[in-house]
Design an enzyme around this catalytic site. Structure first.
Site, short mmCIF file in Angstrom:
data_model
loop_
_atom_site.label_atom_id
_atom_site.label_comp_id
_atom_site.label_asym_id
_atom_site.label_seq_id
_atom_site.Cartn_x
_atom_site.Cartn_y
_atom_site.Cartn_z
N ASP A 8 0.78 -1.25 0.00
CA ASP A 8 0.00 0.00 0.00
C ASP A 8 0.82 1.30 0.00
O ASP A 8 0.51 2.23 0.77
CB ASP A 8 -0.97 0.02 1.19
CG ASP A 8 -1.99 -1.11 1.14
OD1 ASP A 8 -1.95 -1.91 0.19
OD2 ASP A 8 -2.83 -1.20 2.06
N LYS A 106 -7.00 -4.99 -3.08
CA LYS A 106 -7.81 -5.49 -1.96
C LYS A 106 -8.75 -4.41 -1.47
O LYS A 106 -8.54 -3.22 -1.76
CB LYS A 106 -6.89 -5.95 -0.83
CG LYS A 106 -6.03 -4.83 -0.30
CD LYS A 106 -4.97 -5.34 0.63
CE LYS A 106 -4.13 -4.20 1.15
NZ LYS A 106 -4.88 -3.16 1.87
N CYS A 151 -2.16 -3.11 7.53
CA CYS A 151 -2.02 -3.99 6.36
C CYS A 151 -0.71 -4.78 6.34
O CYS A 151 -0.70 -5.93 5.89
CB CYS A 151 -2.24 -3.19 5.09
SG CYS A 151 -3.96 -2.63 4.99
C1 VGL Z 1 -4.81 0.37 5.72
C2 VGL Z 1 -6.41 1.21 7.11
C3 VGL Z 1 -7.36 1.11 6.13
C4 VGL Z 1 -3.37 -0.02 5.52
C5 VGL Z 1 -5.75 0.24 4.71
O1 VGL Z 1 -2.90 -0.05 4.37
O2 VGL Z 1 -2.69 -0.28 6.54
N1 VGL Z 1 -5.15 0.84 6.91
N2 VGL Z 1 -7.03 0.61 4.93
#
Ligand code: VGL
Ligand code: ZN
Length: 199
Positions: A8, A106, A151
């Site tokens: 991410d 995702k 994540c």
């Molecule tokens: C994430 C919160 C919501 C992450 C993704 O990438 O850690 N955290 N969506």
């Protein structure tokens, strides 16, 4: 064979983004360098539809970071982030993508959140990442990126459960909540995971 999973590294998780992790941009050169040491590099991308249920904006009277009951457990509510096809959902331009062979998306199901790169939070839907890694002959994964306590942790933990050796690269990840990360790290190492690199 070991694989680096970059989690991410999107504009919304970096300073200036909707759910920015403080100092996250400092990880970009670190992760770019780190990639050199791996035969296989993959990435994940948080990719929510408009109005995703994990957004506080979808719950009347709720604020980002409130925690609400959700199914059989709990869910942290987030600012709207990583909405499909918005600039905030793109992988950062300073992330070197030349060696990233596949990107696993995702969080696409509006009703379920998905922190792990392998499954949604209910373990109902797989992204295909486990099968991909197995077919590529991977037995060990190293996880970096954002955020360490969500994540990155969920991805590393699922990897362990799936039978991969798993490690979190500490100098290439940062948490949303440092206290939360310390707790989670203990759980992860007790499960047999390793944490490498100097903070
Ligand atoms: C994430 C919160 C919501 C992450 C993704 O990438 O850690 N955290 N969506
Ligand atoms: Zn998300």
């Amino acid at each position: 064979m070991k694989c680096l999973i970059i989690v991410d590294m999107q504009y919304d998780f970096l300073p200036g983004g909707a759910l920015a992790v403080k100092g996250g941009d400092r990880l970009l050169p670190v992760i770019n360098r780190l990639q050199q040491g791996y035969e296989l590099v993959v990435a994940t991308q948080d990719w929510h539809p408009v109005g995703h249920k994990s957004f506080a904006s979808q719950h009347e009277g709720k604020q980002p970071f409130d925690v609400i009951p959700w199914g059989s457990g709990k869910q942290t509510l987030w600012p709207d982030h990583c909405v499909q096809e918005t600039p905030g959902a793109m992988l950062h331009e300073l992330l070197d993508q030349r060696r990233i062979e596949a990107v696993f998306r995702k969080g696409m199901h509006a009703e379920i959140d998905s922190y792990s790169g392998f499954y949604d939070n209910d373990h109902r839907k797989s992204t295909g990442l486990a099968g991909y890694l197995k077919e590529r002959g991977v037995d060990e994964v190293h996880v970096c990126g954002l955020a360490a306590d969500f994540c990155v942790y969920f991805t590393a933990n699922d990897a362990l459960e799936l039978g991969f050796r798993a490690s979190i690269i500490e100098n290439a990840t940062l948490p949303i909540d440092a206290g939360n990360y310390e707790t989670i790290k203990r759980v992860f190492t007790e499960m047999g995971g390793t944490v490498s690199g100097e903070k």
